[in-house]
Motif scaffolding. Structure first.
Motif, PDB file in Angstrom:
ATOM      1  N   PHE A 161     -11.206 -51.300  36.095  1.00 37.61           N
ATOM      2  CA  PHE A 161     -10.680 -50.724  34.856  1.00 37.61           C
ATOM      3  C   PHE A 161     -11.765 -50.658  33.780  1.00 37.61           C
ATOM      4  CE2 PHE A 161      -6.551 -51.827  36.702  1.00 37.61           C
ATOM      5  CZ  PHE A 161      -5.778 -50.735  36.318  1.00 37.61           C
ATOM      6  N   ILE A 162     -12.597 -51.690  33.700  1.00 33.91           N
ATOM      7  CA  ILE A 162     -13.610 -51.735  32.649  1.00 33.91           C
ATOM      8  C   ILE A 162     -14.647 -50.632  32.828  1.00 33.91           C
ATOM      9  CG2 ILE A 162     -15.599 -53.071  31.834  1.00 33.91           C
ATOM     10  CD1 ILE A 162     -13.047 -53.977  30.577  1.00 33.91           C
ATOM     11  N   THR A 163     -15.142 -50.455  34.047  1.00 40.11           N
ATOM     12  CA  THR A 163     -16.137 -49.400  34.271  1.00 40.11           C
ATOM     13  C   THR A 163     -15.516 -48.019  34.075  1.00 40.11           C
ATOM     14  OG1 THR A 163     -15.679 -49.528  36.659  1.00 40.11           O
ATOM     15  CG2 THR A 163     -17.553 -50.789  35.828  1.00 40.11           C
ATOM     16  N   GLU A 214     -15.712 -58.348  25.508  1.00 40.24           N
ATOM     17  CA  GLU A 214     -15.541 -59.671  26.108  1.00 40.24           C
ATOM     18  C   GLU A 214     -16.187 -59.738  27.490  1.00 40.24           C
ATOM     19  OE1 GLU A 214     -14.576 -63.536  26.944  1.00 40.24           O
ATOM     20  OE2 GLU A 214     -14.610 -62.474  25.022  1.00 40.24           O
ATOM     21  N   THR A 215     -16.061 -58.668  28.268  1.00 42.29           N
ATOM     22  CA  THR A 215     -16.685 -58.624  29.596  1.00 42.29           C
ATOM     23  C   THR A 215     -18.205 -58.691  29.473  1.00 42.29           C
ATOM     24  OG1 THR A 215     -14.843 -57.286  30.436  1.00 42.29           O
ATOM     25  CG2 THR A 215     -16.864 -57.312  31.744  1.00 42.29           C
ATOM     26  N   GLU A 216     -18.742 -57.968  28.507  1.00 45.72           N
ATOM     27  CA  GLU A 216     -20.196 -58.000  28.288  1.00 45.72           C
ATOM     28  C   GLU A 216     -20.656 -59.414  27.946  1.00 45.72           C
ATOM     29  OE1 GLU A 216     -23.822 -58.423  26.560  1.00 45.72           O
ATOM     30  OE2 GLU A 216     -22.112 -58.414  25.181  1.00 45.72           O
ATOM     31  N   HIS A 217     -19.886 -60.088  27.118  1.00 44.25           N
ATOM     32  CA  HIS A 217     -20.235 -61.459  26.741  1.00 44.25           C
ATOM     33  C   HIS A 217     -20.241 -62.380  27.955  1.00 44.25           C
ATOM     34  CE1 HIS A 217     -20.519 -65.078  24.315  1.00 44.25           C
ATOM     35  NE2 HIS A 217     -19.469 -65.571  24.938  1.00 44.25           N
ATOM     36  N   MET A 246     -13.349 -58.985  36.080  1.00 41.76           N
ATOM     37  CA  MET A 246     -13.051 -57.561  36.004  1.00 41.76           C
ATOM     38  C   MET A 246     -11.938 -57.209  36.976  1.00 41.76           C
ATOM     39  SD  MET A 246     -16.994 -56.279  35.864  1.00 41.76           S
ATOM     40  CE  MET A 246     -16.563 -54.573  36.119  1.00 41.76           C
ATOM     41  N   LEU A 247     -10.881 -56.650  36.440  1.00 41.09           N
ATOM     42  CA  LEU A 247      -9.716 -56.280  37.244  1.00 41.09           C
ATOM     43  C   LEU A 247      -9.973 -54.958  37.958  1.00 41.09           C
ATOM     44  CD1 LEU A 247      -6.765 -56.745  38.083  1.00 41.09           C
ATOM     45  CD2 LEU A 247      -6.087 -55.539  35.994  1.00 41.09           C
ATOM     46  N   LYS A 248      -9.658 -54.924  39.246  1.00 45.35           N
ATOM     47  CA  LYS A 248      -9.859 -53.701  40.021  1.00 45.35           C
ATOM     48  C   LYS A 248      -8.734 -52.697  39.753  1.00 45.35           C
ATOM     49  CE  LYS A 248     -12.771 -54.747  43.966  1.00 45.35           C
ATOM     50  NZ  LYS A 248     -12.871 -56.175  44.219  1.00 45.35           N
TER      51      LYS A 248
END
Length: 526
Positions: free
Chosen positions: A212-214, A242-245, A203-205
């Motif tokens: 970014f994702i949150t 993709e992050t969830e996976h 996850m990129l900050k």
């Protein structure tokens, strides 16, 4: 104050310092048991403290000694109240069986006995604990698929938020010993980062404390409040999936490693080292990383140049880093050329990962082609970019930029049309504007990349990379009796153009300007 002395074993490299920190805490808090374990994933020791109280006192994790233990002694502090310990045993998480047993016990308070739970019974409960995770995951995943099939992206984002929280509960409970449901997604991921370093690569900050994702997930709340679907950041939907996976894979891996560790009860830290292949560009990488703060380097083009009997490898590099200035890029070119004796030259561009993420709306195709594992020649755990879905480079509109160039070009032609000029003062500044603007527009139109205000030498090389025809203009530059690119620096030609320029030189520059303008027009009119 309680007179409690707890000694950390000398096998710990910072035993004395950690004992002092622990003494300050135990002197004011009732402690039942203390265990010293080790996390292979985090590559750090875990100091697990069972408190006598049934609940953790509010704000107990805010103690300075906990931060000092991590930063000065490379040891994570985990505090468990009575109810926390009983919950682990009731659910069968294996946390206490993995980290809290006779081999890791270093202190037991007077009047308290430590008993190890029966492994067979805990393993049976663990299977139920694990199946509960998969069951809820499957239910939420099914509902997400239904929402997406019915084109209800807002509902899908709400469900993804619940699924992220589901993953976080298990990751926190298995790695931290407790969970923090009352905190935000950002706070919970930040707390897990030291225990699960791979989160940094997942996850990129966006800022120091947000991702970014949150931020994209939370955009659904704003869309709901304002009843405006345009607030929903739908360009992140594939990145969220993709992050969830990946989070699902992290939980699954944690289950597997926890069960394996309990069965073998091996707590001896084993740090494996890989045999890394040395990059053929190690000389250049070493020079750059020694002098500049670089997180990752991508090689997106290379060529050989032969001049004055010497062969030079020219490397076109994308550098990822937070504190690389435009002046740094120019210095990189000089340092590499000097320290390699001209064997290598670099054409560097640099951006932070967060800047790239924010610029995907107009530059995604450029960066997505470059930022792939095959082109990475140096890495230091840089996060992945969350590529957008839908139309790429939607912001690409060069008409206005090209119009500005045409305005400068027309001014130059007007100045040159004046007969018998007494002085060419100011002509150099117009030329600077023309070539800086022309190169930037050409790069944007050809590569779909909007460069920063970097040195003109870098811009020119990028133009050559984008269109080899630009190299044919080199013969005109070679006719000039001075360094053309140094001359284009506005601070250099502010006063020097008056004596550097004459009619013969300007005729060469006229031809150069016109040739570049024709190439640019051809590109922009496509």
């Amino acid at each position: 104050m309680m007179n409690t002395q707890i000694l950390i074993p000398e096998s710990h490299p910072q035993s004395e310092k950690l004992s002092e920190l622990l003494a300050s805490f135990a002197g004011r808090t009732a402690v039942q048991h203390v265990f010293l374990s080790y996390s292979q994933i985090a590559q750090k020791h875990l100091l697990i403290i069972h408190l006598s109280s049934s609940h953790l006192p509010e704000g107990i994790y805010n103690g300075k000694w906990i931060r000092k233990a991590l930063h000065q002694c490379k040891t994570h502090i985990i505090l468990l109240a009575g109810l926390d310990v009983r919950k682990h045993l009731r659910l069968g998480s294996l946390f206490t069986l993995r980290h809290c047993h006779a081999s890791t016990l270093i202190h037991t308070a007077e009047g308290h006995e430590f008993s190890v739970p029966e492994p067979g019974r805990q393993l049976k409960k663990f299977r139920q604990f694990r199946e509960a995770y998969y069951h809820t995951h499957d239910l939420l995943s099914t509902e997400i698929s239904k929402a997406e099939n019915s084109h209800s992206l807002a509902m899908a984002y709400h469900l993804y938020t619940s699924l992220f929280q589901h993953h976080l509960f298990y990751l926190e409970f298995l790695h931290l010993g407790t969970y923090f449901y009352q905190d935000s997604l950002d706070q919970r991921f930040l707390r897990l980062e030291p225990f699960l370093p791979q989160i940094r690569s997942l996850m990129l900050k966006k800022t120091g404390t947000t991702y970014f994702i949150t931020d994209a997930l939370l955009s659904v709340a704003k869309a709901d409040r304002q009843q405006d679907p345009i607030c929903l950041k739908d360009e992140f939907k594939e990145a969220i999936a993709e992050t969830e996976h990946q989070l699902y894979s992290m939980v699954t891996t944690t289950f597997r490693e926890m069960k394996k560790a309990v069965r073998h009860q091996s707590i001896t830290p084993q740090i494996l080292t890989e045999n890394k292949t040395v990059s053929p560009y190690e000389t250049v990488i070493s020079i750059l990383t020694r002098h500049f703060c670089i997180e990752e380097i991508f090689l997106f083009h290379k060529e050989e140049v032969h001049a004055a009997g010497q062969k030079t490898q020219v490397l076109y590099l994308l550098l990822i880093g937070k504190k690389i200035s435009n002046q740094d890029l120019f210095e990189m070119m000089q340092i590499v050329a000097r320290k390699t004796g001209g064997s290598y030259a670099v054409v560097p561009i640099a951006h932070s990962a967060a800047w790239i993420q924010d610029s995907l709306w107009e530059c995604q195709s450029f960066f997505r082609t470059i930022m792939i594992p095959e082109k990475a020649i140096y890495t230091a755990e840089i996060p992945l970019i969350h590529w957008h879905t839908g139309e790429q480079d939607a912001g690409l509109d060069i008409d206005l930029d090209y119009h500005h160039f045409c305005g400068l070009h027309e001014k130059y032609r007007l100045v040159r049309s004046v007969e018998k000029q007494d002085s060419h003062q100011g002509t150099g500044l117009i030329l600077s504007g023309i070539f800086y603007r022309a190169c930037s527009v050409f790069i944007y139109a050809t590569l779909h990349y909007r460069p920063n205000r970097v040195n003109i030498r870098i811009l020119w090389k990028l133009c050559e990379y984008a269109e080899p025809k630009i190299k044919t203009l080199g013969y005109l530059i070679e006719k000039l009796p001075f360094d053309f690119f140094a001359f284009l620096n506005p601070s250099e030609n502010l006063h020097r153009d008056a004596y550097l320029l004459n009619e013969n030189i300007l005729e060469i520059i006229d031809e150069l300007v016109q040739a570049f303008a024709e190439l640019l027009e051809e590109r922009c009119k496509k």
